[in-house]
Write a protein that holds these residues in place. Structure first.
Motif, PDB file in Angstrom:
ATOM      1  N   ARG A  26      -1.680  -0.590   2.426  1.00 53.12           N
ATOM      2  CA  ARG A  26      -2.922  -0.054   1.848  1.00 53.12           C
ATOM      3  C   ARG A  26      -3.296  -0.804   0.574  1.00 53.12           C
ATOM      4  O   ARG A  26      -4.471  -0.985   0.280  1.00 53.12           O
ATOM      5  CB  ARG A  26      -2.773   1.433   1.552  1.00 53.12           C
ATOM      6  CG  ARG A  26      -2.840   2.293   2.777  1.00 53.12           C
ATOM      7  CD  ARG A  26      -2.705   3.749   2.408  1.00 53.12           C
ATOM      8  NE  ARG A  26      -2.840   4.591   3.590  1.00 53.12           N
ATOM      9  CZ  ARG A  26      -2.475   5.855   3.635  1.00 53.12           C
ATOM     10  NH1 ARG A  26      -1.956   6.436   2.566  1.00 53.12           N
ATOM     11  NH2 ARG A  26      -2.637   6.545   4.731  1.00 53.12           N
ATOM     12  N   ARG A  27      -2.293  -1.230  -0.180  1.00 53.07           N
ATOM     13  CA  ARG A  27      -2.553  -1.960  -1.419  1.00 53.07           C
ATOM     14  C   ARG A  27      -2.784  -3.451  -1.169  1.00 53.07           C
ATOM     15  O   ARG A  27      -3.648  -4.060  -1.787  1.00 53.07           O
ATOM     16  CB  ARG A  27      -1.382  -1.791  -2.395  1.00 53.07           C
ATOM     17  CG  ARG A  27      -1.172  -0.382  -2.874  1.00 53.07           C
ATOM     18  CD  ARG A  27      -2.357   0.112  -3.708  1.00 53.07           C
ATOM     19  NE  ARG A  27      -2.217   1.496  -4.079  1.00 53.07           N
ATOM     20  CZ  ARG A  27      -2.786   2.510  -3.411  1.00 53.07           C
ATOM     21  NH1 ARG A  27      -3.505   2.279  -2.339  1.00 53.07           N
ATOM     22  NH2 ARG A  27      -2.627   3.743  -3.830  1.00 53.07           N
ATOM     23  N   LEU A  28      -1.990  -4.042  -0.288  1.00 57.33           N
ATOM     24  CA  LEU A  28      -2.002  -5.499  -0.146  1.00 57.33           C
ATOM     25  C   LEU A  28      -2.885  -6.008   0.988  1.00 57.33           C
ATOM     26  O   LEU A  28      -3.251  -7.181   0.993  1.00 57.33           O
ATOM     27  CB  LEU A  28      -0.573  -6.005   0.039  1.00 57.33           C
ATOM     28  CG  LEU A  28       0.362  -5.688  -1.136  1.00 57.33           C
ATOM     29  CD1 LEU A  28       1.781  -6.104  -0.812  1.00 57.33           C
ATOM     30  CD2 LEU A  28      -0.129  -6.341  -2.413  1.00 57.33           C
ATOM     31  N   PRO A  30      -5.998  -4.355   2.075  1.00 57.19           N
ATOM     32  CA  PRO A  30      -7.016  -3.299   2.061  1.00 57.19           C
ATOM     33  C   PRO A  30      -8.126  -3.488   3.095  1.00 57.19           C
ATOM     34  O   PRO A  30      -8.797  -2.524   3.441  1.00 57.19           O
ATOM     35  CB  PRO A  30      -7.573  -3.355   0.637  1.00 57.19           C
ATOM     36  CG  PRO A  30      -7.326  -4.758   0.197  1.00 57.19           C
ATOM     37  CD  PRO A  30      -6.036  -5.165   0.855  1.00 57.19           C
ATOM     38  N   ILE A  90       4.426  -1.278  -6.635  1.00 60.87           N
ATOM     39  CA  ILE A  90       3.136  -1.513  -5.966  1.00 60.87           C
ATOM     40  C   ILE A  90       2.742  -0.314  -5.118  1.00 60.87           C
ATOM     41  O   ILE A  90       1.602   0.138  -5.151  1.00 60.87           O
ATOM     42  CB  ILE A  90       3.193  -2.803  -5.113  1.00 60.87           C
ATOM     43  CG1 ILE A  90       3.282  -4.024  -6.027  1.00 60.87           C
ATOM     44  CG2 ILE A  90       1.982  -2.894  -4.186  1.00 60.87           C
ATOM     45  CD1 ILE A  90       3.594  -5.312  -5.294  1.00 60.87           C
ATOM     46  N   GLN A  91       3.680   0.227  -4.352  1.00 58.99           N
ATOM     47  CA  GLN A  91       3.318   1.341  -3.470  1.00 58.99           C
ATOM     48  C   GLN A  91       3.015   2.614  -4.243  1.00 58.99           C
ATOM     49  O   GLN A  91       2.295   3.480  -3.749  1.00 58.99           O
ATOM     50  CB  GLN A  91       4.388   1.572  -2.403  1.00 58.99           C
ATOM     51  CG  GLN A  91       5.683   2.161  -2.889  1.00 58.99           C
ATOM     52  CD  GLN A  91       6.736   2.206  -1.799  1.00 58.99           C
ATOM     53  OE1 GLN A  91       6.656   1.502  -0.799  1.00 58.99           O
ATOM     54  NE2 GLN A  91       7.741   3.029  -1.985  1.00 58.99           N
ATOM     55  N   LYS A  95      -4.754   2.513  -6.666  1.00 56.53           N
ATOM     56  CA  LYS A  95      -5.543   1.347  -6.255  1.00 56.53           C
ATOM     57  C   LYS A  95      -6.167   0.637  -7.455  1.00 56.53           C
ATOM     58  O   LYS A  95      -6.158  -0.585  -7.539  1.00 56.53           O
ATOM     59  CB  LYS A  95      -6.646   1.798  -5.303  1.00 56.53           C
ATOM     60  CG  LYS A  95      -6.877   0.895  -4.138  1.00 56.53           C
ATOM     61  CD  LYS A  95      -8.038   1.385  -3.298  1.00 56.53           C
ATOM     62  CE  LYS A  95      -7.542   2.217  -2.160  1.00 56.53           C
ATOM     63  NZ  LYS A  95      -8.590   2.523  -1.185  1.00 56.53           N
ATOM     64  N   LEU A  98      -3.731  -1.776  -9.331  1.00 53.13           N
ATOM     65  CA  LEU A  98      -2.985  -2.796  -8.596  1.00 53.13           C
ATOM     66  C   LEU A  98      -3.001  -4.155  -9.298  1.00 53.13           C
ATOM     67  O   LEU A  98      -1.962  -4.795  -9.444  1.00 53.13           O
ATOM     68  CB  LEU A  98      -3.522  -2.944  -7.172  1.00 53.13           C
ATOM     69  CG  LEU A  98      -2.812  -4.004  -6.330  1.00 53.13           C
ATOM     70  CD1 LEU A  98      -1.334  -3.672  -6.150  1.00 53.13           C
ATOM     71  CD2 LEU A  98      -3.489  -4.159  -4.991  1.00 53.13           C
ATOM     72  N   CYS A 101      -0.693  -4.183 -12.164  1.00 47.45           N
ATOM     73  CA  CYS A 101       0.694  -4.189 -11.681  1.00 47.45           C
ATOM     74  C   CYS A 101       1.101  -5.611 -11.250  1.00 47.45           C
ATOM     75  O   CYS A 101       2.184  -6.079 -11.585  1.00 47.45           O
ATOM     76  CB  CYS A 101       0.827  -3.211 -10.528  1.00 47.45           C
ATOM     77  SG  CYS A 101       2.459  -3.090  -9.813  1.00 47.45           S
TER      78      CYS A 101
END
Length: 108
Positions: A26-28, A30, A90-91, A95, A98, A101
């Motif tokens: 979901r973060r990397l 998207p 990260i997880q 959002k 990110l 981070c």
């Protein structure tokens, strides 16, 4: 959360941290159309290791996806050292946080 809930049902807790391919993707990734394992495997053009929802095949595809996410961090985000601790940060990162981070992971 699923694993923690299942352990709670038998009055246990996990002792180790773990990374979640769903949360990381979901973060990397998207722009993936879905963050289900099958959709991510297709989106990232990873090999299909067998029938979905079979333990061994899902484990192999999740491992391939994790390697792909690590590659994404190294190549796209220029993160030199990818550790379990970084993946956990990260997880957990919202959002909106990110990029901050990832900048911290690059040393910037």
């Amino acid at each position: 959360r699923f694993w923690d809930a299942e352990l709670a049902r038998i009055r246990r807790t996990r002792r180790q941290t773990f990374v979640c391919s769903l949360l990381l993707s979901r973060r990397l990734l998207p722009l993936a159309p879905s963050h289900k394992l099958g959709a991510l495997v297709e989106y990232a053009k990873l090999p299909v290791a067998g029938r979905y929802h079979r333990a061994l095949a899902d484990a192999e595809m999740a491992a391939s996806l994790l390697l792909r996410l690590e590659e994404e961090l190294r190549l796209r985000h220029q993160v030199g050292q990818v550790s379990v601790e970084l993946l956990c940060r990260i997880q957990r990162a919202p959002k909106a946080q990110l990029l901050k981070c990832l900048a911290a992971a690059r040393g910037g």
